[in-house]
Enzyme design. Structure first.
Site, PDB file in Angstrom:
ATOM      1  N   SER A 215     -12.437  -5.802 -38.527  1.00  0.00           N
ATOM      2  CA  SER A 215     -12.791  -5.466 -37.144  1.00  0.00           C
ATOM      3  C   SER A 215     -13.683  -6.550 -36.569  1.00  0.00           C
ATOM      4  O   SER A 215     -13.732  -7.660 -37.108  1.00  0.00           O
ATOM      5  CB  SER A 215     -13.476  -4.094 -37.108  1.00  0.00           C
ATOM      6  OG  SER A 215     -13.585  -3.643 -35.777  1.00  0.00           O
ATOM      7  N   ASN A 216     -14.387  -6.277 -35.500  1.00  0.00           N
ATOM      8  CA  ASN A 216     -15.295  -7.265 -34.907  1.00  0.00           C
ATOM      9  C   ASN A 216     -16.494  -6.563 -34.283  1.00  0.00           C
ATOM     10  O   ASN A 216     -16.626  -5.345 -34.388  1.00  0.00           O
ATOM     11  CB  ASN A 216     -14.554  -8.127 -33.883  1.00  0.00           C
ATOM     12  CG  ASN A 216     -13.955  -7.282 -32.784  1.00  0.00           C
ATOM     13  OD1 ASN A 216     -14.673  -6.640 -32.034  1.00  0.00           O
ATOM     14  ND2 ASN A 216     -12.622  -7.237 -32.721  1.00  0.00           N
TER      15      ASN A 216
END
Ligand code: PMT
Length: 421
Positions: A215-216
């Site tokens: 993810s980020n």
């Protein structure tokens, strides 16, 4: 204090901070104060030290019925720079000197009023007054431009006889004109009524196994701010969001997704319904090629490789399918901001791109503020300073609206999609 004689009070229940700075026109602020009170507003006056040389605080104190704040460091005015703007529905600065405009444009805070402006989230209306041709000085013009780009309402001074005896543009606008600007700023804008906006926000999560994902750092704040601003301005809004910790914005239909693939489906299903698409989401560009159905065990080889494959470039995909929708993308960059953003604008077939350097202190991922340059496919570039994400959302909507209007008058065709970005 009770003032009688008003037929219809338009500012009942509104709390207004009236900032007065050091200009000979400071006495006219007394007349403006009375007009605001007549409309039912509760007004707190903040004066700069120079303003007190022209009119005494006592005059404003007696008329407004509240103590006047003048000093950032006075004990009885402790934390006023935070509490006054926090409670205010609007801040009006009249008269605003060239010095006050400059400080506000540059973000300087060296007295109570300028510091207050750095913390304020409410609409800001500035009515400049100045003598001797200062209004046309390039520096003043630039500061006014910066303030307007940031969403400040600047009420132009009028032409006429100035205190110096010269004729020029520099007289404080009539109190009726300033009052109207305040009323307009406080009236709910409905300028996006009739538009249907698809907004994407937050990160995507690409599974590695049932408990792990790629993810980020996106918090969703930027996309949620856009959804909120568009809804407040009368648009119908669908927010397609990755996992975030934010509450759903009021009046907005929220579609929760996890992966880039989910987001592609959710957005493309609603593309035909929409008139504008704004992609603020930080979509994963790659995902694990073979996500496992069971948790990867610690035992086994110490070195492991993760096979990745590209996700769909959602904007390019939507761009290829769209009919008349306006497409707005973001570019999150860490270097060569403008060049990379321009490439994305072209490659993804967008109408507008919001270029944000995510290495800027206090901006980008997770922060409540952002700084961006808006670049459209006609080549116009608007650099915006660091500002609350909600203010940036309004600036993006303003630019998108100008493009929609220009398109209506030109009936310009959609751009060719140049492929992946
Ligand atoms: O969520 P916040 O914490 O508030 O942070 C805001 C933000 C930094 C995430 C936001 O301002 C922002 O920059 N969003 C875009 C992030 C991003 O993915 O940028 P990009 O340069 O990698 O992608 C360019 C554009 O293509 C973006 O509009 C993106 O949504 C879109 N994209 C990206 C990948 C992909 N597979 N499909 C896409 O459509």
């Amino acid at each position: 204090m009770k003032i009688s004689g008003s037929i219809e009070q338009t500012l009942i229940g509104k709390r207004i901070v009236l900032g007065v700075t050091g200009s000979i026109a400071a006495y006219k602020a007394v007349i403006l104060l009375r007009a605001l009170l007549r409309e039912g507003a509760c007004v707190h006056v903040v004066m700069t030290q120079s303003a007190t040389k022209f009119v005494t605080p006592l005059t404003f104190e007696v008329l407004s019925g509240h103590p006047v704040s003048t000093d950032l460091f006075a004990a009885q005015q402790e934390m006023k720079h935070l509490s006054l703007p926090e409670q205010a529905d609007a801040i009006v600065i009249a008269p605003a000197t060239a010095n006050c405009l400059a400080k506000s444009a540059l973000g300087l805070g060296d007295d109570l009023l300028s510091t207050m402006l750095l913390t304020a989230q409410c609409p800001l209306i500035m009515a400049p007054a100045m003598d001797g041709g200062m209004w046309t000085h390039p520096a003043v013009k630039e500061h006014v431009q910066t303030l307007r780009a940031r969403g400040t309402v600047v009420v132009d001074p009028t032409m006429g006889l100035l205190a110096s005896g010269q004729i020029g543009q520099g007289r404080l606008a009539e109190e009726g004109v300033i009052l109207e600007a305040v009323q307009t700023a406080l009236a709910p804008r409905q300028d996006w009524h009739g538009q249907r906006i698809l907004v994407s926000a937050g990160p995507t999560q690409e599974p590695i196994d049932p408990v792990r994902f790629i993810s980020n750092r996106s918090s969703g704040k930027m996309g949620y701010a856009i959804a909120e601003a568009a809804q407040a301005r009368g648009a119908q809004v669908v927010l397609v969001t990755g996992p975030t910790a934010l509450s759903p914005p009021r009046g907005v239909e929220v579609v929760s997704i996890a992966t880039a693939e989910d987001m592609t489906k959710a957005l493309s299903m609603r593309l035909a319904w929409s008139t504008v698409v704004i992609m603020a989401a930080a979509v994963a560009d790659f995902r694990p090629k073979h996500p496992l159905s069971h948790k990867i065990k610690k035992q086994g080889p110490a070195d492991r490789a993760l096979d990745l494959e590209r996700t769909t470039d959602i904007l390019s995909f939507l761009s290829a399918q769209r009919t008349t929708q306006l497409l707005v993308g973001f570019a999150a960059e860490t270097n060569d901001l403008i060049a990379h953003a321009k490439d994305k604008l072209t490659m993804k077939g967008l109408d507008l791109i919001v270029a944000n350097d995510v290495t800027t202190a206090g901006a980008g991922f997770g922060s409540d503020q952002n700084a961006a340059t808006l670049i459209d496919r006609q080549g116009s570039m608007t650099e915006l300073p660091l500002m609350p994400k909600r203010a940036l959302a309004d600036a993006i909507l303003n630019h998108a609206q100008a493009l929609l209007r220009a398109r209506q008058s030109n009936l310009s065709p959609k751009p060719a999609n140049m492929g992946r970005g």
